[in-house]
Scaffold this motif. Structure first.
Motif, PDB file in Angstrom:
ATOM      1  N   LYS A 130     -10.576  -0.858   1.801  1.00  0.00           N
ATOM      2  CA  LYS A 130     -10.896   0.571   1.912  1.00  0.00           C
ATOM      3  C   LYS A 130     -11.749   1.041   0.737  1.00  0.00           C
ATOM      4  O   LYS A 130     -12.522   1.986   0.861  1.00  0.00           O
ATOM      5  N   HIS A 131     -11.613   0.356  -0.414  1.00  0.00           N
ATOM      6  CA  HIS A 131     -12.322   0.757  -1.632  1.00  0.00           C
ATOM      7  C   HIS A 131     -13.435  -0.234  -1.998  1.00  0.00           C
ATOM      8  O   HIS A 131     -13.752  -0.418  -3.177  1.00  0.00           O
ATOM      9  N   ASP A 132     -14.020  -0.874  -0.999  1.00  0.00           N
ATOM     10  CA  ASP A 132     -15.172  -1.762  -1.173  1.00  0.00           C
ATOM     11  C   ASP A 132     -14.889  -2.950  -2.097  1.00  0.00           C
ATOM     12  O   ASP A 132     -15.728  -3.337  -2.906  1.00  0.00           O
ATOM     13  N   MET A 133     -13.702  -3.516  -1.940  1.00  0.00           N
ATOM     14  CA  MET A 133     -13.309  -4.722  -2.660  1.00  0.00           C
ATOM     15  C   MET A 133     -12.628  -5.658  -1.672  1.00  0.00           C
ATOM     16  O   MET A 133     -12.171  -5.222  -0.625  1.00  0.00           O
ATOM     17  N   SER A 134     -12.534  -6.926  -2.041  1.00  0.00           N
ATOM     18  CA  SER A 134     -11.798  -7.884  -1.214  1.00  0.00           C
ATOM     19  C   SER A 134     -10.829  -8.653  -2.082  1.00  0.00           C
ATOM     20  O   SER A 134     -11.180  -9.116  -3.178  1.00  0.00           O
TER      21      SER A 134
END
Length: 158
Positions: free
Chosen positions: A145-149
């Motif tokens: 959701k916060h552009d991380m994996s």
């Protein structure tokens, strides 16, 4: 004492937005992206003994860490480095990374994210991970959701 205007922020030593990230990781945001027009976040992190985040990647944000106290193992891409007090690492976006406090005592780092806004991630992550046995799927969804994996487990001492 806290003073914030559209032009500047002045904080006393322990002031700031306090958030939590997993067991034994407390953060104090001195400024967030909301304070800096989206430019950056600046925060301190108290990292528990032998604690640190799992291997992950930021797809947009650049990150730096600066060691105030303790000794850390830092993985950036496929390389691993040791950082003592005063050590610094730049973690580019799109490069997997993680860090680990190698000491038997809490340690502290300064983190800068650019662009700012990372405090929203921790506002969601903290409640999902503070119980010590977080659901990996829930945590992974918060990362996405916060552009991380989320890529893997935390680093080990060895």
């Amino acid at each position: 004492m806290t003073t914030t205007t559209a032009q500047y922020t002045v904080l006393a030593a322990n002031d700031g937005l306090r958030l939590q990230s997993g067991p034994g990781r407390d953060l104090v945001f001195k400024v967030t992206g909301e304070d800096t027009g989206g430019a950056f976040d600046y925060f301190t992190v108290e990292v528990a003994p032998h604690g640190g985040p799992p291997l992950h990647v930021h797809h947009i944000q650049e990150e730096t860490i600066h060691v105030l106290s303790g000794r850390f193992k830092v993985r950036i891409g496929e390389e691993t480095f040791g950082l003592d007090e005063g050590g610094f690492a730049y973690l580019p976006s799109k490069v997997p990374h993680a860090f680990l406090n190698l000491t038997d005592a809490p340690a502290e780092i300064i983190v800068v994210y650019t662009p700012g806004g990372g405090h929203h991630f921790y506002e969601q992550l903290g409640p999902a991970t503070r119980n010590g046995t977080p659901d990996r799927a829930v945590v992974a969804a918060i990362f996405e959701k916060h552009d991380m994996s989320l890529l893997g487990p935390p680093l080990s001492d060895d």
